[in-house]
Design an enzyme around this catalytic site. Structure first.
Site, mmCIF file in Angstrom:
data_model
loop_
_atom_site.group_PDB
_atom_site.id
_atom_site.type_symbol
_atom_site.label_atom_id
_atom_site.label_comp_id
_atom_site.label_asym_id
_atom_site.label_seq_id
_atom_site.Cartn_x
_atom_site.Cartn_y
_atom_site.Cartn_z
ATOM 1 N N SER A 190 33.697 30.611 38.897
ATOM 2 C CA SER A 190 34.849 30.941 38.041
ATOM 3 C C SER A 190 34.500 31.944 36.943
ATOM 4 C CB SER A 190 35.473 29.671 37.444
ATOM 5 O OG SER A 190 36.028 28.872 38.467
ATOM 6 N N HIS B 272 25.071 29.799 50.495
ATOM 7 C CA HIS B 272 26.244 29.542 49.645
ATOM 8 C C HIS B 272 26.733 28.117 49.915
ATOM 9 C CE1 HIS B 272 30.230 29.782 47.919
ATOM 10 N NE2 HIS B 272 29.823 30.862 47.266
ATOM 11 N N GLY C 294 35.715 28.425 42.174
ATOM 12 C CA GLY C 294 37.126 28.516 42.537
ATOM 13 C C GLY C 294 38.024 27.530 41.820
ATOM 14 N N GLU D 142 24.988 28.324 41.129
ATOM 15 C CA GLU D 142 26.434 28.146 41.300
ATOM 16 C C GLU D 142 26.771 26.654 41.342
ATOM 17 O OE1 GLU D 142 28.452 31.881 43.050
ATOM 18 O OE2 GLU D 142 28.166 30.371 44.597
ATOM 19 N N LYS E 71 34.050 36.623 50.190
ATOM 20 C CA LYS E 71 34.318 35.487 51.093
ATOM 21 C C LYS E 71 35.163 35.971 52.272
ATOM 22 C CE LYS E 71 33.543 32.480 47.185
ATOM 23 N NZ LYS E 71 33.742 31.205 46.528
ATOM 24 N N ASN F 38 31.448 38.535 45.747
ATOM 25 C CA ASN F 38 31.436 37.879 47.060
ATOM 26 C C ASN F 38 32.889 37.722 47.485
ATOM 27 O OD1 ASN F 38 31.166 36.281 49.307
ATOM 28 N ND2 ASN F 38 30.530 34.438 48.188
ATOM 29 N N GLU G 43 29.566 26.974 50.294
ATOM 30 C CA GLU G 43 30.603 26.872 51.339
ATOM 31 C C GLU G 43 29.968 26.865 52.723
ATOM 32 O OE1 GLU G 43 32.951 30.124 49.884
ATOM 33 O OE2 GLU G 43 33.527 28.928 48.142
HETATM 34 O O1 LIG Z 1 30.128 33.382 45.503
HETATM 35 C C1 LIG Z 1 30.892 33.228 44.559
HETATM 36 C C2 LIG Z 1 31.167 31.923 44.036
HETATM 37 O O2 LIG Z 1 31.425 31.003 45.031
HETATM 38 C C3 LIG Z 1 32.133 31.893 42.906
HETATM 39 O O3 LIG Z 1 33.460 31.980 43.323
HETATM 40 P P1 LIG Z 1 34.606 32.043 42.184
HETATM 41 O O4 LIG Z 1 34.209 33.146 41.264
HETATM 42 O O5 LIG Z 1 35.871 32.324 42.935
HETATM 43 O O6 LIG Z 1 34.585 30.725 41.504
#
Ligand SMILES: O=C[C@H](O)COP(=O)(O)O
Length: 241
Positions: A204, A96, A171, A165, A11, A9, A98
């Site tokens: 993460s 998600h 993150g 998640e 983002k 992803n 976010e």
């Molecule tokens: O969609 C992915 C997740 O929000 C994980 O993000 P991350 O791997 O940067 O922690």
């Protein structure tokens, strides 16, 4: 047999030029990837057309990061299922944290988006997970149960991926302990009518942890943010042992 789905992803990262650079580094690594693993890149809307052309003939599936529930209409800033399907998008991230946190996504709108994705032939990746505060208060199980039950009302479980998640792991570098991720993933599975829905872990995920994560029996893949932005790092994840 449950499908393994490894999804990146991106983002709000990567211009078209940067996404094409990424593919030049990433695609050759897929020669070593076992056939049964589904590899997905969920990219910004502006990258979808370019990647659709560049991924033609490759085994990488294209994914978006949002979808509106209407086919068309006066919904400034949104994107519809037919628009995504026409350019070869196969997956879409829905709910998600976010989107829930910054853009007012609710379980009700998540449910509408899930059904729209399926109506237009896309596979939604539904994200669920608890905050640190909810975890500390012992609310993880009730929160996840409520999200799954509300989000999945009238959703077809034959064409669906779920990502667990935990929000505190996203993150932060604070990856959920594998056994705990496996436990919550198992809880999610116990709430489903179709036990074959692939359930991913996200939060993460890094190359040095992927072998351990994928060794857990309930975990059918990962949803990767930061570590999917760099070709070698995502290649190592896709080619886990
Ligand atoms: O969609 C992915 C997740 O929000 C994980 O993000 P991350 O791997 O940067 O922690």
């Amino acid at each position: 047999m449950r499908k393994i789905v490894i999804a990146g992803n991106w983002k709000m990262y990567k211009t078209q030029a940067e996404s094409e650079d990424f593919l030049r580094g990433f695609l050759p690594a897929l020669d070593a990837t076992p056939d049964e693993r589904e590899v997905v890149l969920c990219v910004p809307f502006t990258d979808l057309s370019a990647l659709s052309k560049n991924l033609h003939g490759s085994r990488v599936q294209l994914g978006a990061q949002n979808i509106h529930w209407e086919e068309f209409g006066a919904y400034t800033g949104e994107i519809s299922g037919p628009m995504l399907a026409e350019i070869g998008v196969r997956y879409v991230v829905v709910g998600h944290s976010e989107r829930r946190q910054y853009f007012g996504e609710t379980d009700e709108t998540v449910n509408l988006r899930l059904k729209a994705a399926q109506r237009f032939g896309l596979t939604p990746i539904l994200c669920v997970g608890e905050t640190k505060q909810q975890r500390d208060a012992g609310e993880t199980e009730s929160l996840i149960t409520n999200q799954i039950k509300t989000d999945l009302v009238d959703v077809n479980q034959e064409n669906l991926v779920i990502a667990y998640e935990p929000i505190w792991a996203i993150g932060t570098g604070d990856t959920c302990e594998c056994k705990e991720a496996n436990r919550v993933t198992g809880l999610i599975r116990s709430l489903l009518s179709n036990p074959d829905v692939p359930i991913q872990y996200g939060g993460s995920v890094k190359p040095n942890l992927i072998d351990e994560i994928m060794a857990e029996p309930e975990i059918d893949g990962v949803l990767v943010g930061g570590a999917s932005l760099e070709p070698a790092s995502f290649a190592r994840i896709v080619n886990y042992q």
